[in-house]
Scaffold this motif. Structure first.
Motif, PDB file in Angstrom:
ATOM      1  N   TRP A 108      -6.436  57.088  29.761  1.00 50.74           N
ATOM      2  CA  TRP A 108      -6.174  56.058  28.760  1.00 50.74           C
ATOM      3  C   TRP A 108      -4.740  55.541  28.826  1.00 50.74           C
ATOM      4  CZ3 TRP A 108      -2.759  55.966  24.605  1.00 50.74           C
ATOM      5  CH2 TRP A 108      -2.970  54.963  23.625  1.00 50.74           C
ATOM      6  N   THR A 109      -4.604  54.239  28.681  1.00 50.82           N
ATOM      7  CA  THR A 109      -3.290  53.639  28.457  1.00 50.82           C
ATOM      8  C   THR A 109      -3.418  52.569  27.385  1.00 50.82           C
ATOM      9  OG1 THR A 109      -3.606  51.988  30.208  1.00 50.82           O
ATOM     10  CG2 THR A 109      -2.405  54.013  30.800  1.00 50.82           C
ATOM     11  N   LEU A 110      -2.344  52.358  26.664  1.00 45.82           N
ATOM     12  CA  LEU A 110      -2.250  51.282  25.691  1.00 45.82           C
ATOM     13  C   LEU A 110      -1.322  50.220  26.269  1.00 45.82           C
ATOM     14  CD1 LEU A 110      -2.562  49.972  22.889  1.00 45.82           C
ATOM     15  CD2 LEU A 110      -0.668  51.419  22.111  1.00 45.82           C
ATOM     16  N   THR A 111      -1.826  48.998  26.407  1.00 40.66           N
ATOM     17  CA  THR A 111      -1.030  47.891  26.926  1.00 40.66           C
ATOM     18  C   THR A 111      -0.573  47.011  25.771  1.00 40.66           C
ATOM     19  OG1 THR A 111      -2.289  47.898  28.989  1.00 40.66           O
ATOM     20  CG2 THR A 111      -1.008  45.912  28.490  1.00 40.66           C
ATOM     21  N   ILE A 112       0.714  46.746  25.727  1.00 34.81           N
ATOM     22  CA  ILE A 112       1.298  45.879  24.696  1.00 34.81           C
ATOM     23  C   ILE A 112       1.892  44.683  25.412  1.00 34.81           C
ATOM     24  CG2 ILE A 112       2.912  45.766  22.746  1.00 34.81           C
ATOM     25  CD1 ILE A 112       2.797  48.903  22.818  1.00 34.81           C
ATOM     26  N   TRP A 113       1.510  43.490  24.976  1.00 34.62           N
ATOM     27  CA  TRP A 113       1.873  42.297  25.726  1.00 34.62           C
ATOM     28  C   TRP A 113       1.998  41.108  24.782  1.00 34.62           C
ATOM     29  CZ3 TRP A 113      -1.688  38.169  25.811  1.00 34.62           C
ATOM     30  CH2 TRP A 113      -2.952  38.460  25.290  1.00 34.62           C
ATOM     31  N   GLY A 114       2.520  39.996  25.295  1.00 30.74           N
ATOM     32  CA  GLY A 114       2.575  38.766  24.510  1.00 30.74           C
ATOM     33  C   GLY A 114       3.974  38.197  24.402  1.00 30.74           C
ATOM     34  N   ASP A 115       4.052  36.972  23.892  1.00 31.29           N
ATOM     35  CA  ASP A 115       5.345  36.294  23.813  1.00 31.29           C
ATOM     36  C   ASP A 115       6.184  36.766  22.627  1.00 31.29           C
ATOM     37  OD1 ASP A 115       4.245  35.065  21.579  1.00 31.29           O
ATOM     38  OD2 ASP A 115       4.116  33.066  22.483  1.00 31.29           O
ATOM     39  N   GLY A 116       5.651  37.728  21.863  1.00 31.55           N
ATOM     40  CA  GLY A 116       6.428  38.313  20.783  1.00 31.55           C
ATOM     41  C   GLY A 116       7.231  39.523  21.197  1.00 31.55           C
ATOM     42  N   LEU A 117       7.272  39.786  22.503  1.00 27.03           N
ATOM     43  CA  LEU A 117       8.115  40.855  23.032  1.00 27.03           C
ATOM     44  C   LEU A 117       9.379  40.272  23.634  1.00 27.03           C
ATOM     45  CD1 LEU A 117       5.508  43.113  24.906  1.00 27.03           C
ATOM     46  CD2 LEU A 117       6.387  43.390  22.572  1.00 27.03           C
ATOM     47  N   HIS A 118      10.441  41.065  23.667  1.00 20.80           N
ATOM     48  CA  HIS A 118      11.628  40.664  24.419  1.00 20.80           C
ATOM     49  C   HIS A 118      11.212  40.475  25.877  1.00 20.80           C
ATOM     50  CE1 HIS A 118      14.299  41.324  21.105  1.00 20.80           C
ATOM     51  NE2 HIS A 118      13.936  42.593  20.980  1.00 20.80           N
ATOM     52  N   GLY A 119      11.683  39.407  26.470  1.00 24.41           N
ATOM     53  CA  GLY A 119      11.263  39.099  27.824  1.00 24.41           C
ATOM     54  C   GLY A 119      10.050  38.204  27.844  1.00 24.41           C
ATOM     55  N   SER A 123       4.581  42.954  29.986  1.00 25.26           N
ATOM     56  CA  SER A 123       3.630  43.864  29.339  1.00 25.26           C
ATOM     57  C   SER A 123       4.136  45.290  29.509  1.00 25.26           C
ATOM     58  CB  SER A 123       2.230  43.716  29.936  1.00 25.26           C
ATOM     59  OG  SER A 123       2.214  44.124  31.284  1.00 25.26           O
ATOM     60  N   VAL A 124       3.863  46.105  28.500  1.00 28.38           N
ATOM     61  CA  VAL A 124       4.331  47.487  28.473  1.00 28.38           C
ATOM     62  C   VAL A 124       3.121  48.391  28.333  1.00 28.38           C
ATOM     63  CG1 VAL A 124       5.726  49.166  27.213  1.00 28.38           C
ATOM     64  CG2 VAL A 124       6.532  46.811  27.453  1.00 28.38           C
ATOM     65  N   ARG A 125       3.078  49.428  29.142  1.00 24.69           N
ATOM     66  CA  ARG A 125       1.960  50.366  29.076  1.00 24.69           C
ATOM     67  C   ARG A 125       2.464  51.740  28.675  1.00 24.69           C
ATOM     68  NH1 ARG A 125      -1.057  48.451  34.636  1.00 24.69           N
ATOM     69  NH2 ARG A 125      -1.673  46.373  33.878  1.00 24.69           N
ATOM     70  N   ILE A 126       1.741  52.329  27.732  1.00 25.52           N
ATOM     71  CA  ILE A 126       2.071  53.657  27.222  1.00 25.52           C
ATOM     72  C   ILE A 126       0.850  54.544  27.428  1.00 25.52           C
ATOM     73  CG2 ILE A 126       2.657  54.986  25.148  1.00 25.52           C
ATOM     74  CD1 ILE A 126       3.993  52.447  24.058  1.00 25.52           C
ATOM     75  N   ASP A 127       1.034  55.690  28.063  1.00 26.22           N
ATOM     76  CA  ASP A 127      -0.114  56.562  28.261  1.00 26.22           C
ATOM     77  C   ASP A 127      -0.229  57.564  27.118  1.00 26.22           C
ATOM     78  OD1 ASP A 127       1.601  58.755  28.796  1.00 26.22           O
ATOM     79  OD2 ASP A 127       1.512  58.431  30.968  1.00 26.22           O
ATOM     80  N   TYR A 128      -1.264  58.390  27.176  1.00 24.30           N
ATOM     81  CA  TYR A 128      -1.566  59.297  26.074  1.00 24.30           C
ATOM     82  C   TYR A 128      -0.429  60.305  25.840  1.00 24.30           C
ATOM     83  CZ  TYR A 128      -4.546  62.254  23.081  1.00 24.30           C
ATOM     84  OH  TYR A 128      -5.079  62.962  22.039  1.00 24.30           O
ATOM     85  N   GLY A 129       0.119  60.819  26.927  1.00 21.56           N
ATOM     86  CA  GLY A 129       1.216  61.765  26.783  1.00 21.56           C
ATOM     87  C   GLY A 129       2.435  61.120  26.151  1.00 21.56           C
ATOM     88  N   GLN A 130       2.745  59.887  26.544  1.00 22.78           N
ATOM     89  CA  GLN A 130       3.884  59.184  25.950  1.00 22.78           C
ATOM     90  C   GLN A 130       3.654  58.892  24.477  1.00 22.78           C
ATOM     91  OE1 GLN A 130       3.714  56.035  28.900  1.00 22.78           O
ATOM     92  NE2 GLN A 130       5.747  56.597  29.664  1.00 22.78           N
ATOM     93  N   LEU A 131       2.417  58.559  24.121  1.00 25.97           N
ATOM     94  CA  LEU A 131       2.115  58.326  22.711  1.00 25.97           C
ATOM     95  C   LEU A 131       2.361  59.595  21.906  1.00 25.97           C
ATOM     96  CD1 LEU A 131       0.881  56.524  20.449  1.00 25.97           C
ATOM     97  CD2 LEU A 131      -1.354  57.455  21.099  1.00 25.97           C
ATOM     98  N   ARG A 132       1.911  60.720  22.414  1.00 30.60           N
ATOM     99  CA  ARG A 132       2.077  61.982  21.683  1.00 30.60           C
ATOM    100  C   ARG A 132       3.518  62.472  21.690  1.00 30.60           C
ATOM    101  NH1 ARG A 132      -2.964  64.805  20.329  1.00 30.60           N
ATOM    102  NH2 ARG A 132      -1.504  66.432  19.670  1.00 30.60           N
ATOM    103  N   ASP A 133       4.341  61.955  22.598  1.00 30.57           N
ATOM    104  CA  ASP A 133       5.759  62.322  22.601  1.00 30.57           C
ATOM    105  C   ASP A 133       6.552  61.629  21.500  1.00 30.57           C
ATOM    106  OD1 ASP A 133       5.584  64.090  24.702  1.00 30.57           O
ATOM    107  OD2 ASP A 133       6.193  62.640  26.231  1.00 30.57           O
ATOM    108  N   LEU A 134       6.010  60.549  20.953  1.00 30.73           N
ATOM    109  CA  LEU A 134       6.687  59.863  19.855  1.00 30.73           C
ATOM    110  C   LEU A 134       6.636  60.727  18.599  1.00 30.73           C
ATOM    111  CD1 LEU A 134       5.305  56.250  20.403  1.00 30.73           C
ATOM    112  CD2 LEU A 134       7.691  56.969  20.665  1.00 30.73           C
ATOM    113  N   PRO A 135       7.590  60.537  17.672  1.00 30.05           N
ATOM    114  CA  PRO A 135       7.559  61.323  16.428  1.00 30.05           C
ATOM    115  C   PRO A 135       6.214  61.168  15.726  1.00 30.05           C
ATOM    116  CG  PRO A 135       9.636  60.126  16.620  1.00 30.05           C
ATOM    117  CD  PRO A 135       8.761  59.637  17.735  1.00 30.05           C
TER     118      PRO A 135
END
Length: 414
Positions: A108-119, A123-135
């Motif tokens: 699984w990955t979560l993709t975040i994209w669109g003109d509301g991001l810097h740049g 698009s930015v992809r976050i995997d399951y381990g990275q999600l669980r590493d967040l507070p």
């Protein structure tokens, strides 16, 4: 922790990759609960149909706890009586537009994209381990379908509506654990001028009337997204079950259930207001009491109270009965619950069994000793701390959303 940043095509943002689905054989080996998959057609009834899952639902749906409604499973509200404030995961209702996808968190990955991001076009992809590493945070919150109580527009008010004929069991409360959506969006680089996000699920595209509407998605204002929304990966202390959004889902407290997108796959972030069929054709209020083009897309849920008792329940005359129920409001904490056994001619206060709090429900109880035999109607009415009171009638809308009227609960005294 660093998210993966990928360039994307400015004029045609790509849909994110779909995480690999395990084959049914592999899923059966990894999750024995899948062996209960049913084969009954949508809407099937009877002991055999009700005992098995609805088409596309993974978990068992014992008929004493659930009513199968097409691709959905409604909890029997009266069975909440033997539960606490938190709905056991195996009792939680299931709302599916299509069917439950069986996804592997490792893929699984979560993709975040669109003109509301810097740049703008990154698009930015976050995997399951990275999600669980967040507070991590835990939210204790109700999730309630916008159509909960829909059938009562017809049975109680004599007004026709369309959609799944829920009674009162398309609601449940759980402990949800995950990362703040605000942390996820800031990690992705949300810009200060972003106004809307649009989460999208990974379930199959929804087809109706021969039209493919795509995967379930619905806009959410940035102000709400950055407030109390989480990307949940646990429910009641365990990894999310398949039917409730595994590997990750949104939990949007106090909003209609469709906002809490399950099987989260991507989030568009935009500097302009966004829309989808779930904010234009559905989840708006249409009808004589509403603007010709419909209301604005509905956001917050409403308030309800109900007895934990089957409709038409037989009760013995001449003896006291300990009756229980639940009350909740998405608008403010519950202040009081009143009950009536004479059609609303007189009311008395029920005893609240829990300390009211925002975003949760309160259990209540009352005693009643009926004398005369025959049909009777029980009523309950909640008032919240903002002064909102359940009305005698709900304002009709053609798709049957946000039913909030006092429920007329029939019983038979024998």
């Amino acid at each position: 922790m660093r998210a993966i940043v990928c360039p994307s095509v400015p004029d045609a943002p790509r849909s994110p990759p779909v995480p690999a689905r395990r084959t049914l054989l592999k899923a059966l080996a990894a999750a024995p609960v899948l062996s209960a998959l049913g084969t009954h057609p949508a809407g099937a009834t009877g002991p055999g149909a009700a005992a098995d899952p609805a088409p596309g639902i993974v978990k068992p749906l014992p008929p004493e706890h659930f009513v199968v409604r097409g691709t959905n499973a409604e909890a029997r509200f009266e069975t909440f009586r033997d539960t606490g404030r938190i709905t056991p995961t195996d009792r939680f209702f299931v709302r599916n537009h299509t069917s439950t996808p069986v996804l592997d968190a490792a893929d699984w990955t979560l993709t975040i994209w669109g003109d509301g991001l810097h740049g703008r076009h990154t698009s930015v992809r976050i995997d399951y381990g990275q999600l669980r590493d967040l507070p991590a945070v835990t939210r204790t919150a109700l999730i309630e379908c916008a159509g909960n109580g829909r059938s009562l527009y017809t049975t109680q008010q004599g007004e026709p509506v369309t959609g799944t004929p829920w009674t009162l069991g398309a609601v449940g409360a759980a402990h949800w654990r995950g990362a703040r959506l605000s942390d996820v969006l800031r990690l992705a680089g949300i810009a200060a001028d972003a106004v809307d996000i649009q989460p999208r699920g990974l379930d199959d595209p929804f087809v109706t009337g021969g039209t493919d509407l795509g995967r379930v998605r619905r806009p959410l204002p940035v102000a709400k997204a950055l407030d109390d929304v989480i990307v949940a990966y646990e429910m009641n202390g365990e990894p999310l079950p398949y039917d409730h959004g595994h590997p990750a889902r949104l939990v949007v407290p106090n909003w209609v259930g469709v906002a809490s997108v399950k099987w989260l796959g991507d989030i568009e972030v935009s500097r302009r207001p966004l829309s989808s069929p779930w904010s234009t054709d559905y989840y708006r209020l249409f009808g004589a009491a509403h603007p010709p083009g419909g209301s604005a897309p509905i956001g917050r849920q409403t308030l309800k109270s109900a007895y934990e008792l089957p409709f038409g329940a037989p009760l013995a005359a001449g003896r006291p009965h300990h009756l229980t129920g639940r009350a909740w409001s998405a608008l403010a904490p519950v202040r009081s619950v009143e009950v009536s056994a004479d059609g609303g001619a007189t009311w008395q206060h029920a005893r609240l069994l829990d300390r009211p709090r925002a975003g949760g429900w309160v259990r209540w109880s009352t005693s009643w000793r009926p004398t005369a035999t025959g049909p009777r109607t029980l009523l309950s009415r909640v008032t919240d701390t903002a002064g909102n009171v359940q009305p005698e009638r709900a304002v009709h809308n053609t798709q049957g959303y946000l039913f909030n009227a006092v429920v007329r609960h029939p019983v038979t005294v024998e």
